[in-house]
Every structure is written in structure tokens, then in C-alpha cells.
Design a protein around this motif. Sequence first.
Motif, short mmCIF file in Angstrom:
data_model
loop_
_atom_site.label_atom_id
_atom_site.label_comp_id
_atom_site.label_asym_id
_atom_site.label_seq_id
_atom_site.Cartn_x
_atom_site.Cartn_y
_atom_site.Cartn_z
N ALA A 5 0.84 -1.20 0.00
CA ALA A 5 0.00 0.00 0.00
C ALA A 5 0.87 1.25 0.00
O ALA A 5 0.57 2.23 -0.69
CB ALA A 5 -0.93 0.00 1.20
N GLN A 6 1.96 1.22 0.76
CA GLN A 6 2.87 2.37 0.78
C GLN A 6 3.50 2.57 -0.61
O GLN A 6 3.61 3.70 -1.08
CB GLN A 6 3.96 2.16 1.83
CG GLN A 6 4.89 3.35 1.95
CD GLN A 6 5.89 3.20 3.07
OE1 GLN A 6 5.85 2.23 3.83
NE2 GLN A 6 6.80 4.14 3.18
N TRP A 7 3.89 1.49 -1.24
CA TRP A 7 4.47 1.57 -2.58
C TRP A 7 3.47 2.17 -3.57
O TRP A 7 3.81 2.99 -4.40
CB TRP A 7 4.92 0.17 -3.02
CG TRP A 7 5.51 0.15 -4.39
CD1 TRP A 7 6.78 0.46 -4.74
CD2 TRP A 7 4.84 -0.20 -5.60
NE1 TRP A 7 6.96 0.33 -6.10
CE2 TRP A 7 5.77 -0.08 -6.65
CE3 TRP A 7 3.54 -0.60 -5.90
CZ2 TRP A 7 5.43 -0.35 -7.97
CZ3 TRP A 7 3.22 -0.88 -7.22
CH2 TRP A 7 4.16 -0.75 -8.22
N LEU A 8 2.22 1.74 -3.43
CA LEU A 8 1.17 2.26 -4.31
C LEU A 8 0.94 3.75 -4.08
O LEU A 8 0.78 4.52 -5.04
CB LEU A 8 -0.12 1.48 -4.08
CG LEU A 8 -1.28 1.79 -5.02
CD1 LEU A 8 -0.89 1.46 -6.45
CD2 LEU A 8 -2.52 1.02 -4.62
N CYS A 9 0.97 4.17 -2.83
CA CYS A 9 0.81 5.60 -2.53
C CYS A 9 1.97 6.41 -3.08
O CYS A 9 1.78 7.51 -3.61
CB CYS A 9 0.71 5.80 -1.02
SG CYS A 9 -0.85 5.26 -0.33
N GLU A 10 3.18 5.88 -2.97
CA GLU A 10 4.34 6.59 -3.52
C GLU A 10 4.26 6.67 -5.04
O GLU A 10 4.59 7.71 -5.63
CB GLU A 10 5.63 5.88 -3.10
CG GLU A 10 5.94 6.04 -1.63
CD GLU A 10 7.15 5.23 -1.19
OE1 GLU A 10 7.77 4.57 -2.07
OE2 GLU A 10 7.49 5.27 -0.01
N LEU A 11 3.80 5.62 -5.68
CA LEU A 11 3.64 5.61 -7.13
C LEU A 11 2.57 6.62 -7.56
O LEU A 11 2.76 7.36 -8.53
CB LEU A 11 3.26 4.21 -7.61
CG LEU A 11 3.15 4.02 -9.12
CD1 LEU A 11 4.51 4.26 -9.77
CD2 LEU A 11 2.65 2.64 -9.44
N ALA A 12 1.47 6.68 -6.81
CA ALA A 12 0.42 7.66 -7.12
C ALA A 12 0.93 9.09 -6.95
O ALA A 12 0.62 9.97 -7.75
CB ALA A 12 -0.80 7.42 -6.24
N GLY A 13 1.72 9.32 -5.92
CA GLY A 13 2.31 10.65 -5.71
C GLY A 13 3.26 11.04 -6.83
O GLY A 13 3.26 12.18 -7.30
N ALA A 14 4.07 10.09 -7.28
CA ALA A 14 4.99 10.36 -8.39
C ALA A 14 4.21 10.65 -9.67
O ALA A 14 4.58 11.54 -10.44
CB ALA A 14 5.93 9.18 -8.58
N ALA A 15 3.13 9.92 -9.90
CA ALA A 15 2.31 10.16 -11.09
C ALA A 15 1.66 11.54 -11.03
O ALA A 15 1.58 12.25 -12.04
CB ALA A 15 1.25 9.07 -11.21
N ALA A 16 1.19 11.93 -9.86
CA ALA A 16 0.58 13.26 -9.70
C ALA A 16 1.62 14.36 -9.93
O ALA A 16 1.33 15.39 -10.55
CB ALA A 16 -0.05 13.39 -8.33
N ALA A 17 2.83 14.16 -9.43
CA ALA A 17 3.89 15.14 -9.63
C ALA A 17 4.25 15.26 -11.11
O ALA A 17 4.43 16.37 -11.62
CB ALA A 17 5.13 14.75 -8.83
N LEU A 18 4.32 14.14 -11.80
CA LEU A 18 4.62 14.16 -13.22
C LEU A 18 3.52 14.87 -14.01
O LEU A 18 3.79 15.67 -14.90
CB LEU A 18 4.81 12.74 -13.76
CG LEU A 18 5.15 12.62 -15.23
CD1 LEU A 18 6.47 13.30 -15.53
CD2 LEU A 18 5.20 11.17 -15.64
N ALA A 19 2.28 14.62 -13.64
CA ALA A 19 1.15 15.29 -14.30
C ALA A 19 1.23 16.80 -14.06
O ALA A 19 0.96 17.59 -14.97
CB ALA A 19 -0.17 14.73 -13.78
N GLY A 20 1.61 17.21 -12.86
CA GLY A 20 1.75 18.63 -12.56
C GLY A 20 2.85 19.28 -13.39
O GLY A 20 2.68 20.39 -13.91
N VAL A 21 3.96 18.58 -13.55
CA VAL A 21 5.06 19.11 -14.36
C VAL A 21 4.62 19.26 -15.82
O VAL A 21 4.92 20.25 -16.47
CB VAL A 21 6.29 18.19 -14.24
CG1 VAL A 21 7.33 18.51 -15.30
CG2 VAL A 21 6.89 18.29 -12.85
N VAL A 22 3.87 18.28 -16.31
CA VAL A 22 3.39 18.34 -17.69
C VAL A 22 2.43 19.52 -17.87
O VAL A 22 2.51 20.27 -18.86
CB VAL A 22 2.71 17.01 -18.09
CG1 VAL A 22 1.95 17.15 -19.40
CG2 VAL A 22 3.75 15.90 -18.19
#
Length: 56
Positions: A5-22
Motif C-alpha cells: 500500500a505504501q508503494w502504491l501511494c508513492e507511485l500515485a504521488g509520483a504520477a501526480a507530480a509528473l502530471a503537474g510538471v506536464v
Amino acid sequence: MNERAQWLCELAGAAAALAGVVVVGAALWGALGAGLALMAVAVPLVVVGNLRRGDS
């Protein structure tokens, strides 16, 4: 918290950060394009205005 679950949360956070950069990159690119388009219109108008002022 479960390790998976922690890994999934970290992956979701990284995806959100990438979307923000885009999104920010697209906004900056759009602003740059708009500025260049305005300059492409303004420069000929200034040149024509200077030429017409020189004729009178």
C-alpha cells in the motif's frame, strides 16, 4: 501500513507530480507561443507605422 500500500501511494504521488510538471510545462509553452505570435504581429505593424510616419 502495508508495504504494498505504501508503494502504491508513492507511485500515485509520483504520477501526480509528473502530471503537474506536464501541465505547468504546457502552460509555459502556451504562453511562449502566444508571446511569439504577438511579436510576429507587432513587428510588421511597427515597421509599417514608421514607414508611414516617414512619408508625411
